[in-house]
Design a protein around this motif. Structure first.
Motif, PDB file in Angstrom:
ATOM      1  N   GLY A  99       0.863  -1.327  -0.057  1.00  0.00           N
ATOM      2  CA  GLY A  99       0.051   0.130  -0.084  1.00  0.00           C
ATOM      3  C   GLY A  99       0.869   1.181   0.109  1.00  0.00           C
ATOM      4  O   GLY A  99       1.944   1.364  -0.690  1.00  0.00           O
ATOM      5  N   ILE A 100       0.435   2.173   0.794  1.00  0.00           N
ATOM      6  CA  ILE A 100       1.093   3.311   1.071  1.00  0.00           C
ATOM      7  C   ILE A 100       2.351   3.319   1.806  1.00  0.00           C
ATOM      8  O   ILE A 100       3.245   4.356   1.968  1.00  0.00           O
ATOM      9  N   GLY A 101       2.647   2.169   2.461  1.00  0.00           N
ATOM     10  CA  GLY A 101       3.752   2.029   3.343  1.00  0.00           C
ATOM     11  C   GLY A 101       3.699   2.095   4.829  1.00  0.00           C
ATOM     12  O   GLY A 101       4.587   2.192   5.739  1.00  0.00           O
ATOM     13  N   ARG A 102       2.587   1.740   5.372  1.00  0.00           N
ATOM     14  CA  ARG A 102       2.165   1.996   6.873  1.00  0.00           C
ATOM     15  C   ARG A 102       2.840   0.993   7.537  1.00  0.00           C
ATOM     16  O   ARG A 102       3.612   1.366   8.332  1.00  0.00           O
ATOM     17  N   ILE A 103       3.204  -0.416   7.238  1.00  0.00           N
ATOM     18  CA  ILE A 103       3.969  -1.262   7.655  1.00  0.00           C
ATOM     19  C   ILE A 103       5.469  -0.915   7.329  1.00  0.00           C
ATOM     20  O   ILE A 103       6.181  -0.980   8.314  1.00  0.00           O
ATOM     21  N   THR A 104       5.760  -0.724   6.453  1.00  0.00           N
ATOM     22  CA  THR A 104       6.978  -0.291   5.835  1.00  0.00           C
ATOM     23  C   THR A 104       7.695   0.933   6.982  1.00  0.00           C
ATOM     24  O   THR A 104       8.852   0.731   7.564  1.00  0.00           O
ATOM     25  N   LYS A 105       6.778   1.810   7.136  1.00  0.00           N
ATOM     26  CA  LYS A 105       7.190   3.003   7.886  1.00  0.00           C
ATOM     27  C   LYS A 105       7.444   2.842   9.292  1.00  0.00           C
ATOM     28  O   LYS A 105       8.320   3.101   9.964  1.00  0.00           O
ATOM     29  N   ARG A 106       6.166   2.061   9.810  1.00  0.00           N
ATOM     30  CA  ARG A 106       6.160   1.816  11.358  1.00  0.00           C
ATOM     31  C   ARG A 106       7.017   0.696  11.889  1.00  0.00           C
ATOM     32  O   ARG A 106       7.006   0.829  12.948  1.00  0.00           O
ATOM     33  N   LEU A 107       6.872  -0.416  10.967  1.00  0.00           N
ATOM     34  CA  LEU A 107       7.476  -1.576  11.630  1.00  0.00           C
ATOM     35  C   LEU A 107       8.669  -1.998  10.851  1.00  0.00           C
ATOM     36  O   LEU A 107       9.800  -2.331  11.516  1.00  0.00           O
ATOM     37  N   LEU A 108       8.942  -2.137   9.678  1.00  0.00           N
ATOM     38  CA  LEU A 108      10.058  -2.617   9.027  1.00  0.00           C
ATOM     39  C   LEU A 108      11.233  -1.691   8.898  1.00  0.00           C
ATOM     40  O   LEU A 108      12.276  -2.157   9.204  1.00  0.00           O
ATOM     41  N   LEU A 109      11.211  -0.353   8.702  1.00  0.00           N
ATOM     42  CA  LEU A 109      12.162   0.581   8.329  1.00  0.00           C
ATOM     43  C   LEU A 109      12.958   0.861   9.639  1.00  0.00           C
ATOM     44  O   LEU A 109      14.112   0.815   9.777  1.00  0.00           O
ATOM     45  N   PRO A 110      12.311   0.691  11.007  1.00  0.00           N
ATOM     46  CA  PRO A 110      12.916   0.767  12.428  1.00  0.00           C
ATOM     47  C   PRO A 110      13.530  -0.357  12.618  1.00  0.00           C
ATOM     48  O   PRO A 110      14.554  -0.194  13.264  1.00  0.00           O
ATOM     49  N   LEU A 111      13.324  -1.391  11.862  1.00  0.00           N
ATOM     50  CA  LEU A 111      14.078  -2.611  12.397  1.00  0.00           C
ATOM     51  C   LEU A 111      15.311  -3.126  11.331  1.00  0.00           C
ATOM     52  O   LEU A 111      16.287  -4.023  11.713  1.00  0.00           O
ATOM     53  N   PHE A 112      15.131  -2.638  10.043  1.00  0.00           N
ATOM     54  CA  PHE A 112      15.745  -3.322   8.965  1.00  0.00           C
ATOM     55  C   PHE A 112      16.488  -2.229   8.381  1.00  0.00           C
ATOM     56  O   PHE A 112      16.140  -0.997   8.195  1.00  0.00           O
TER      57      PHE A 112
END
Length: 222
Positions: free
Chosen positions: A70-83
């Motif tokens: 989608g617009i990156g909700r999970i990318t922004k909040r979950l994945l980018l902080p960890l990877f």
């Protein structure tokens, strides 16, 4: 599911058309339930962090893939902080375009924005530590889901992990005519993962969601 989806092409086309009409916002991504985003992300982070780190059974923090991003909700909040880096794949180009502004300065750590349906998507071999697949498996037929999960296996680095988080029916398969998707019971999701050569290494129900929506389960697969 074969009985429900007589016309495979129409099943996918109708879904694409549905998402083209959805607002590129967090509320749009969550079907009007934007208020559950924090609970969802916190639950996902707690689940995922038990697998990150050094040692046996752990996976690295190099690169993750966000499927149905989608617009990156999970990318922004979950994945980018960890990877260190993230790739995103979604069938709707407008959502991926929006992601580049929604993610802000952190967008520079997204290496690839793939506009593609998961039934056709081929993850790069050996690229990903974690492949995160949330609220999107219902848009794949059983056969395409099995094939996609097999391709995801090939896309993992050594020790990598596939995570599926999705709505789960109480029994059988429920068709949603509105967005052209299905909701499978937990036993069927497990069976399809096993057909793809994967084992469930951890499974838990997401807590503190509204009672009126489907139960949601997170499954870690290897």
């Amino acid at each position: 599911m074969v009985d429900m989806v007589e016309d495979e092409t129409a099943f996918y086309t109708k879904a694409e058309q549905y998402w083209q009409d959805v607002a590129p916002t967090v509320d749009g991504m969550l079907g009007g339930y934007g208020s559950i985003s924090n609970v969802d992300i916190n639950g996902s982070k707690k689940f995922l962090q038990r697998f990150l780190g050094e040692g046996e059974g752990k996976t690295g923090a190099g690169c993750a893939l966000d499927c149905g991003a989608g617009i990156g909700r999970i990318t922004k909040r979950l994945l980018l902080p960890l990877f260190r880096t993230v790739d995103m794949v979604d069938v709707t180009q407008e959502f991926l375009d929006k992601a580049k502004t929604y993610l802000g300065d952190e967008a520079k750590r997204v290496d690839n924005y793939f506009c593609c349906g998961l039934q056709d998507f081929q993850p790069e071999s050996g690229r990903y530590d974690v492949i995160w697949i949330q609220w999107v498996i219902g848009h794949l037929t059983d056969e395409h889901l099995v094939e996609f999960l097999r391709r995801c296996r090939g896309g993992l680095r050594l020790g990598g992990l596939i995570v599926v988080k999705d709505n789960v029916a109480y029994e059988g398969v429920v068709l949603d005519e509105v967005d052209s998707s299905v909701c499978r019971d937990l036993g069927l999701v497990r069976q399809l993962a096993q057909r793809a050569g994967l084992q469930v290494v951890c499974e838990e129900r997401q807590e503190n969601f509204p009672e009126e929506i489907y139960q949601v389960y997170t499954l870690a697969l290897r």
